[in-house]
Design an enzyme around this catalytic site. Structure first.
Site: not given
Ligand SMILES: [Zn+2]
Length: 829
Positions: A595-596, A599, A602
């Site tokens: 998940h991290e 980011h 992105h």
């Molecule tokens: Zn998040």
């Protein structure tokens, strides 16, 4: 109101994901407080120096426009890199030798390579030098009069924002994470000083007027790129939300109201309390519960059970008698009258603030400010009711099962009550366990997920999907905030060095406990003038932080860009020093790390020429899409086969283990997830209603009945009746932090699920490792950061040429609601 020139430096709802595992409202409150500490905004730029200083902070390469790929990366030894990557996280002796050797070979170039930060005093110099540059940009903007001046304004404002951010983001981060108290003190001072300076700029009406003037000149805007236009429009919108156009009296009222809201909001979050703390039950009621679990609550003939305790959860799950379950349920969902009064004060003040700035409601005000997809409360409600309908279809069979189970105990039962759910779910689960054999193939699977294995697996995955990989990199003395921090350079097969990630993954005493992704510096094009002036001045290009050439999204030509610099924070346990076994992650922690990294991807691929819209600096309801999507990859069987290796034997995970892991996760999470989804939908609807026009209408009455709203939402949209007299909304601490945008996490879950299904084909038949799918996501979504209307991005990615998504609006919101959120990669938990 002070976020105009500086956007959010951190992104992550991992804390939210974590929070969702806990049903304890006190925990919600604590986490909301933690979030509040990091809640702040973002900015822009610099001047540079000679090409000698354009090298990456490794000091290993010289670059020129003809050859901008560092020698270090030109002939990669992929195998060696992967092994190093794994060992630097899994073996402390290896890491110590690796970092000490590099430290001896390098000079102190400053914290993060920032030339000013070679000593604590440097923070002061950093602030002074930055303010000087800001002052001259502000003077230039205020004095703008020619067409050229106005055309340059979008970039000038972005540069100003970057200048502010480069001090505020770094000092904000270092005051929390740096190990040296003297640095923490200096960083705190720098942060406060610069933050105050920024607030003055944010209230300088002339800046807003000049930018609006530029936006009203077609001869200016027709020359602007899409990025310049969106960036300028966003800034003007932000100014409008600070009441900068209002009369002095209204402006004063705006400031007063904002302060009052901040005060009552903090009280609402920090002082939440239930109407009663304990429920008294007779001792014989506790029959059947492990005595150890409730021993401390037993007192004479009665047991006093704290309402949000392990004991209370056991009663809800294990006690057949409905009465104590009902009492604990009621007490756990009833907040004190004072707490409800605090909430209603907050809601009325927010309604007044919205009215003052010309919005019909606070939700409308916040949505027009932060969201790019939902845009209006109507759109949000359309999405939520449509999502609720699709979720209800999945929930009803579960309710029927539970009611049937209840009838085994209570033959004439006609209704399932909310305090029945945990008990009958547990009864059903116990029944299933008795009839099924435990699956031994799943034992010891954590051995395939050492941190180093997972990080090198992420590198392999990124290589397959996007053509970028993670390269272990040594750090110079003074470069990082703690000796435990590992540096990874992100290298593209076509563009060379494109980003830096600092990984601070292990827990230590006093460290901020929630996983998070911080942007310490964003992507931004460095102008020719900046590099030229750096040749003659004292500054290094980009303060000495890494830069590299890329195609400008403004001019279409190759230009020097500052590289995104990211910090990833987690709190994994350190391995035991003498065991020789690295830290092994549970599947939940693996998903958190993915998940991290979502980011981070992105930020890495969203390489815009303006930093205000780079990477994760996009609309609030789009920011979690890349990270939630990455959760789907974490335990996909083909991805597992790509990276999961036994830490000791290097043996890959077997096909059967990979599939069994995926199936177990699905079975464990799906049922809970559907219930959880309904709760999240109801909470999001409540968040909308409490910040709606009805709060504005209540201003004159001086009283807003939030409890009536709460019951109406639950009883209209929920599957089970909510008993009279509860007031759970007093525990909903996120009402303060989100204020009408709580729906956004569900919204991104719905989109991520659809991207996984349609673009990556549910991971099957090579879908999860398909470069064409990765390129599609990169080129239609990730590369734009916040620099393109997200609806347009989604239409290009998976609209199928129907145009529904491109239009945005209610029809598109309805469509997203119909996609549903499913169980999510982590069951939404
Ligand atoms: Zn998040």
């Amino acid at each position: 109101m002070h976020r105009i020139l500086r956007r959010e430096p951190w992104t992550c709802a991992s804390c939210l994901r974590r929070l969702r595992r806990s049903r304890n409202p006190t925990t919600d409150a604590q986490i909301a407080c933690i979030l509040g500490q990091f809640d702040a905004p973002a900015g822009r730029q610099i001047r540079g120096v000679s090409k000698r200083h354009i090298s990456t902070a490794t000091g290993t390469s010289l670059k020129s426009e003809a050859d901008d790929t560092p020698v270090f990366y030109q002939r990669p030894d992929l195998d060696k890199d992967e092994k190093t990557l794994q060992k630097m996280f899994d073996s402390r002796p290896f890491w110590q030798e690796f970092s000490q050797k590099s430290a001896a070979a390098k000079q102190n170039e400053g914290l993060l390579g920032i030339q000013y930060l070679k000593s604590t005093e440097g923070f002061f110099t950093f602030v002074q030098a930055t303010k000087q540059k800001c002052d001259s940009l502000v003077a230039k903007t205020l004095a703008a009069s020619t067409l050229d001046d106005y055309r340059a304004m979008a970039r000038d404002m972005d540069r100003l924002s970057d200048l502010l951010c480069r001090v505020i983001d770094v000092s904000d981060f270092m005051r929390v994470f740096h190990q040296d108290a003297a640095v923490v003190k200096a960083a705190t001072k720098a942060y406060e000083h610069m933050f105050e300076y920024m607030n003055v700029l944010n209230t300088t009406a002339g800046m807003n007027e000049q930018l609006k003037k530029a936006l009203n000149m077609p001869e200016v805007t027709s020359m602007w790129s899409e990025e310049e236009l969106i960036s300028a429009e966003t800034l003007v919108k932000d100014f409008a939300h600070s009441a900068i156009d209002q009369s002095p009296e209204k402006r004063k009222r705006f400031v007063d109201l904002s302060n009052e809201i901040s005060q009552v909001g903090t009280e609402f979050v920090s002082q939440m309390e239930p109407a009663k703390q304990y429920v008294a039950v007779t001792r014989d009621v506790l029959h059947g519960i492990d005595p150890e679990g409730t021993k401390q609550f037993r007192n004479w003939g009665k047991a006093m059970i704290p309402i949000h305790s392990q004991g209370a959860r056991k009663v809800m799950k294990l006690i057949q008698d409905e009465v104590p379950r009902r009492e604990i349920y009621m007490a756990g969902r009833t907040s004190s009258k004072k707490q409800i009064q605090r909430l209603e004060r907050l809601l009325l003040k927010r309604a007044e603030l919205a009215k003052l700035t010309g919005f019909s409601s606070y939700a409308q005000m916040n949505l027009s400010h932060k969201s790019a997809l939902a845009r209006t409360p109507n759109g949000v409600n359309t999405f939520l009711t449509s999502l609720n309908a699709s979720n209800r279809g999945q929930l009803q069979p579960q309710i029927d099962d539970l009611l049937a189970q209840k009838r085994h105990f209570v033959p004439n039962a006609s209704i399932l009550q909310p305090w029945d759910v945990a008990f009958y779910q547990n009864a059903l689960k116990t029944q299933l366990e008795v009839t099924s054999m435990p699956d031994r193939s799943l034992e010891g699977l954590n051995a395939f997920f050492s941190i180093g294995t997972v990080i090198s697996g992420l590198s392999r995955l990124f290589q397959r999907l996007y053509g970028v990989r993670l390269v272990p990199q040594s750090t110079a003395p003074g470069e990082v905030w703690n000796p435990d921090v590992r540096r990874l350079d992100v290298v593209s097969e076509t563009e060379g060095h494109i980003a830096v990630i600092y990984c601070d993954l292990f827990a230590r005493i006093g460290k901020h406990p929630n996983p998070a992704h911080f942007t310490l510096r964003c992507s931004r094009e460095i102008t020719y003038e900046e590099t030229e002036s750096a040749k003659t001045g004292v500054d290094k290009v980009n303060d000495g932080m890494p830069a590299n050439f890329a195609i400008s999204s403004i001019t279409g030509k190759r230009a020097l860009h500052q590289l995104p610099v990211i910090a990833l924070i987690c709190d994994f346990d350190e391995p035991h020093p003498n065991s020789g076994v690295p830290t092994l992650l549970s599947h939940y922690s693996v998903t958190t790390l993915f998940h991290e990294m979502g980011h981070a991807v992105h930020s890495i691929l969203g390489r815009t020429s303006l930093q205000t819209i780079a990477g994760t600096r996009c609309a609030a309801d789009f920011a979690e899409l890349p990270s939630i999507l990455m959760e789907y990859f974490a335990l996909d069987p083909s991805v597992l086969k790509l990276y999961a290796r036994h830490w000791d034997t290097s043996q890959p995970i077997s096909d059967s283990q990979a599939h069994a892991l995926k199936q177990r996760q699905a079975a464990m999470t799906e049922k809970d997830a559907i219930w959880h989804n309904e709760t999240q939908i109801l909470m999001s609807l409540l968040d909308q209603s409490l910040h709606s026009e009805s709060a504005v209408e209540a201003i004159d009455r001086g009283r807003f009945d939030s409890t009536e709203v709460y019951h109406r939402i639950w009883n209209t949209h929920g599957s089970l009746p909510e008993p009279r007299d509860t007031s759970w909304h007093g525990f909903f601490g996120h009402l303060y932090g989100y204020g009408g945008t709580y729906y956004s996490y569900l919204f991104d879950r719905a989109i991520a699920r659809q991207v996984w299904r349609t673009v990556f084909r549910d991971g099957v038949n090579g879908g999860a490792l398909d470069r064409a799918a990765g390129d599609k996501l990169k080129n239609h979504v990730l590369r734009y950061g916040g620099g393109r209307d997200p609806w347009r991005c989604l239409e290009d990615l998976m609209g199928g040429g129907r145009g529904i998504l491109a239009e945005g609006g209610d029809k598109a919101m309805l469509e997203v609601g119909q996609w549903g959120v499913g169980a999510g990669a982590e069951g939404g938990l």
